[in-house]
Enzyme design. Structure first.
Site, PDB file in Angstrom:
ATOM      1  N   LYS A  33       0.841  -1.206   0.000  1.00 37.65           N
ATOM      2  CA  LYS A  33       0.000   0.000   0.000  1.00 37.65           C
ATOM      3  C   LYS A  33       0.874   1.254   0.000  1.00 37.65           C
ATOM      4  O   LYS A  33       0.630   2.193  -0.763  1.00 37.65           O
ATOM      5  CB  LYS A  33      -0.893   0.011   1.244  1.00 37.65           C
ATOM      6  N   ASN A  34       1.912   1.263   0.851  1.00 33.66           N
ATOM      7  CA  ASN A  34       2.699   2.484   1.005  1.00 33.66           C
ATOM      8  C   ASN A  34       3.607   2.783  -0.183  1.00 33.66           C
ATOM      9  O   ASN A  34       4.244   3.834  -0.232  1.00 33.66           O
ATOM     10  CB  ASN A  34       3.530   2.426   2.294  1.00 33.66           C
ATOM     11  N   ASP A  93       5.007   0.461  11.968  1.00 37.31           N
ATOM     12  CA  ASP A  93       3.778  -0.161  11.467  1.00 37.31           C
ATOM     13  C   ASP A  93       3.624  -1.619  11.902  1.00 37.31           C
ATOM     14  O   ASP A  93       2.604  -2.248  11.604  1.00 37.31           O
ATOM     15  CB  ASP A  93       3.722  -0.069   9.932  1.00 37.31           C
ATOM     16  N   ARG A 137      -8.654  -0.551   4.710  1.00 33.76           N
ATOM     17  CA  ARG A 137      -7.770   0.452   4.115  1.00 33.76           C
ATOM     18  C   ARG A 137      -6.423  -0.173   3.750  1.00 33.76           C
ATOM     19  O   ARG A 137      -5.771   0.284   2.814  1.00 33.76           O
ATOM     20  CB  ARG A 137      -7.514   1.588   5.107  1.00 33.76           C
ATOM     21  N   ARG A 170       0.959  14.361  13.374  1.00 36.43           N
ATOM     22  CA  ARG A 170       1.398  14.134  11.995  1.00 36.43           C
ATOM     23  C   ARG A 170       1.374  15.412  11.147  1.00 36.43           C
ATOM     24  O   ARG A 170       0.570  15.557  10.234  1.00 36.43           O
ATOM     25  CB  ARG A 170       0.542  13.055  11.327  1.00 36.43           C
ATOM     26  N   CYS A 226      -5.452  13.148  13.040  1.00 36.83           N
ATOM     27  CA  CYS A 226      -5.221  11.739  12.723  1.00 36.83           C
ATOM     28  C   CYS A 226      -5.140  10.988  14.036  1.00 36.83           C
ATOM     29  O   CYS A 226      -4.735  11.538  15.052  1.00 36.83           O
ATOM     30  CB  CYS A 226      -3.912  11.612  11.966  1.00 36.83           C
TER      31      CYS A 226
HETATM   32  C1  UD1 Z   1       4.584   6.779   6.357  1.00 36.20           C
HETATM   33  C2  UD1 Z   1       3.709   5.577   6.177  1.00 36.20           C
HETATM   34  C3  UD1 Z   1       3.247   5.048   7.524  1.00 36.20           C
HETATM   35  C4  UD1 Z   1       4.450   4.799   8.427  1.00 36.20           C
HETATM   36  C5  UD1 Z   1       5.362   6.022   8.497  1.00 36.20           C
HETATM   37  C6  UD1 Z   1       6.652   5.778   9.252  1.00 36.20           C
HETATM   38  C7  UD1 Z   1       2.664   5.895   4.020  1.00 36.20           C
HETATM   39  C8  UD1 Z   1       1.415   6.158   3.249  1.00 36.20           C
HETATM   40  N1  UD1 Z   1       2.566   5.925   5.364  1.00 36.20           N
HETATM   41  O1  UD1 Z   1       3.795   7.783   7.001  1.00 36.20           O
HETATM   42  O2  UD1 Z   1       2.532   3.829   7.317  1.00 36.20           O
HETATM   43  O3  UD1 Z   1       4.007   4.510   9.742  1.00 36.20           O
HETATM   44  O4  UD1 Z   1       5.710   6.443   7.158  1.00 36.20           O
HETATM   45  O5  UD1 Z   1       7.351   4.720   8.689  1.00 36.20           O
HETATM   46  O6  UD1 Z   1       3.702   5.649   3.446  1.00 36.20           O
HETATM   47  N2  UD1 Z   1       6.772  14.632  10.631  1.00 36.20           N
HETATM   48  C9  UD1 Z   1       6.890  15.953  10.966  1.00 36.20           C
HETATM   49  N3  UD1 Z   1       6.698  16.905   9.989  1.00 36.20           N
HETATM   50  C10 UD1 Z   1       6.396  16.556   8.702  1.00 36.20           C
HETATM   51  C11 UD1 Z   1       6.286  15.195   8.354  1.00 36.20           C
HETATM   52  C12 UD1 Z   1       6.481  14.241   9.342  1.00 36.20           C
HETATM   53  O7  UD1 Z   1       7.165  16.305  12.123  1.00 36.20           O
HETATM   54  O8  UD1 Z   1       6.231  17.470   7.884  1.00 36.20           O
HETATM   55  C13 UD1 Z   1       6.958  13.601  11.684  1.00 36.20           C
HETATM   56  C14 UD1 Z   1       5.717  12.754  11.923  1.00 36.20           C
HETATM   57  O9  UD1 Z   1       4.803  13.377  12.787  1.00 36.20           O
HETATM   58  C15 UD1 Z   1       6.317  11.502  12.512  1.00 36.20           C
HETATM   59  C16 UD1 Z   1       7.660  11.378  11.785  1.00 36.20           C
HETATM   60  O10 UD1 Z   1       7.935  12.680  11.262  1.00 36.20           O
HETATM   61  O11 UD1 Z   1       6.558  11.683  13.880  1.00 36.20           O
HETATM   62  C17 UD1 Z   1       7.667  10.378  10.646  1.00 36.20           C
HETATM   63  O12 UD1 Z   1       6.614  10.683   9.756  1.00 36.20           O
HETATM   64  P1  UD1 Z   1       6.668  10.222   8.238  1.00 36.20           P
HETATM   65  O13 UD1 Z   1       7.860   9.333   8.042  1.00 36.20           O
HETATM   66  O14 UD1 Z   1       6.569  11.402   7.361  1.00 36.20           O
HETATM   67  O15 UD1 Z   1       5.361   9.314   8.122  1.00 36.20           O
HETATM   68  P2  UD1 Z   1       4.288   9.296   6.953  1.00 36.20           P
HETATM   69  O16 UD1 Z   1       4.959   9.511   5.653  1.00 36.20           O
HETATM   70  O17 UD1 Z   1       3.139  10.143   7.330  1.00 36.20           O
END
Ligand code: UD1
Length: 429
Positions: A22-23, A316, A408, A131, A126
């Site tokens: 999915k990711n 995850d 999902r 996030r 969320c």
């Molecule tokens: C993706 C995955 C999710 C997985 C996560 C971590 C998808 C669709 N989802 O989520 O399943 O659990 O990676 O492996 O691929 N953060 C910030 N600012 C930002 C962006 C992120 O502070 O602008 C923080 C987040 O709150 C979190 C950390 O960075 O604490 C990691 O987030 P991120 O790796 O971006 O996760 P996702 O891409 O949302």
């Protein structure tokens, strides 16, 4: 609302086909916005999130054709999508759509890169912490975009096009890396992403972008370098197997006992989780067709695990591991470092009799001999499946409510598990 009923206690034996990730499928579909030619994606899982993204992309004017299975296809080959963004009719991604799936915010990158403008709703709250998207915005600003927030929307413009830059992420972010990568492919000049996420799904997207004519090197390492090109073209790409789905079923087998072949799984994508499972007492055997997981007789040993970006133990799989450790012979520690507030499953696992206490970011799990089935409620995607795993091993009946979270991210979950001997059924309505 659908529910899942499980009668626990059966060992799992047989073969579980692993679906496309999915990711990876979601950002790959979004990457189709970067070209006016057709992108063909194979092995796309049939999931509610994929269907939702199809609707979101349709709103931008994309034409998406899905081909069914052909005779002789294995079920786990998933669906083939032909996506054409020849005519982008709208560069706005509205709140009603983005609020249903956070990853759809990522359309901001290809829209900005190709159309030089985008208006995308902020994703909103969320279940697993705040996030934020501040790092995604930072990356796009570095590439020369002008961004402002108005009425809950990010309004992004790059009238002269994006320009290559050095992007330093203060923390590893999968979403930030996807967005920076997609935007930089069409920027003028060279971009370097430092402290980039190394997740296999990033590598898969970079591979696909390179097939589309991008010039990306270093994906899978903390420094990705992208030489911008003026145009991308169509391509055909197969989505890599879902390491989280594979890890989830591996934990289910470790918990119930039995012998299951995870067909199509790639061990190198989840080595850290396989190592933890081995430590816990499962036998893991990689082979040509995937990964074989067995646990016979011996109990589950407790572990100490901290989640971390790839190649560390994935957040995850944290909830699923906690379900497993609820039955370990001793005390386990699981520390969550990626997302705050990702312990909602603790309360629900307690309903099975699990003994879990929280100390800040660490959960301490005192294993008990046997869980007992209970009615439980799914809270987020990965937490939901931890309740299914617990139900499979528990004595008696478990009813998992609010299972739309499961749909999902897990393709044909009940079918795959019942084929291996689990007593599990979906109750509609
Ligand atoms: C993706 C995955 C999710 C997985 C996560 C971590 C998808 C669709 N989802 O989520 O399943 O659990 O990676 O492996 O691929 N953060 C910030 N600012 C930002 C962006 C992120 O502070 O602008 C923080 C987040 O709150 C979190 C950390 O960075 O604490 C990691 O987030 P991120 O790796 O971006 O996760 P996702 O891409 O949302």
């Amino acid at each position: 609302m659908d529910r899942i009923r499980i009668v626990g206690g059966n060992k799992l034996n047989g073969t579980i086909p692993i679906s496309g990730a999915k990711n990876a499928a979601l950002p790959l579909m979004i990457a189709s916005l970067l070209t006016d030619e057709t992108l063909i994606l194979d092995n796309v899982p049939r999931l509610a999130d994929v269907a939702q993204l199809q609707r979101i992309l349709g709103n931008h004017g994309l034409d998406i054709m899905s081909k069914g299975k052909r005779p002789g296809d294995h079920e786990y080959q998933g669906q083939t999508l032909h996506i054409s963004a020849a005519n982008i009719i709208d560069t706005t991604a509205p709140y009603e759509l983005v609020s249903k799936m956070r990853a759809s915010f990522w359309v901001i990158a290809p829209l900005l890169a190709r159309m030089k403008e985008a208006r995308v709703s902020l994703p909103g709250g969320c279940a697993i912490g705040t996030r934020p998207v501040d790092l995604l915005i930072m990356a796009l600003e570095k590439l020369g975009a002008e961004l402002q927030i108005d009425g809950g929307y990010v309004i992004a413009k790059a009238p002269g096009g994006l320009v290559g830059a050095e992007i330093d992420f203060p923390k590893v972010t999968v979403s930030g890396t996807h967005v920076a990568l997609m935007a930089a492919t069409l920027a003028r000049g060279t971009t370097a992403i430092n402290n980039a996420a190394c997740e296999p799904e990033i590598v898969d997207v970079a591979d696909c972008l390179n097939k589309m004519g991008a010039k990306i090197s270093g994906a899978g390492t903390p420094r990705i370098v992208i030489e911008g090109v003026s145009k991308l073209h169509g391509a055909r790409h197969t989505v890599l197997p879902d390491r989280i789905e594979a890890g989830t079923y591996a934990m289910a087998v470790a918990m119930t006992g039995g012998d299951v072949q995870l067909a199509g799984a790639r061990p190198e994508l989840l080595q850290s989780a396989l190592d933890v499972l081995t430590e816990a007492g499962a036998t893991i055997t990689p082979n040509n067709e995937g990964i074989r997981v067995t646990r016979n007789g011996a109990g589950i040993s407790p572990v100490k695990v901290t989640t971390a970006p790839f190649p560390g133990f994935p957040t995850d799989l944290q909830a699923q591991l906690m379900a497993l450790m609820a039955c370990a012979k001793g005390s386990s520690h699981i520390t969550e470092t990626i997302f705050e507030n990702r312990f909602m499953h603790v309360q629900e696992l307690a309903r099975f009799g699990a003994r879990i206490s929280l100390d800040g970011e660490t959960a301490i799990i005192d294993g008990i001999a046997k869980l007992r089935g209970a009615p439980v409620m799914a809270t987020d995607l990965r937490a939901s499946v931890s309740l299914v795993i617990a139900g499979l091993a528990a004595e008696g009946e478990t009813m998992v409510n609010r299972i739309y979270h499961l749909d999902r991210g897990f393709e044909r979950l009940e079918e795959k598990l019942s084929a291996c001997g689990a007593t599990i059924e979906r109750i509609s309505g």
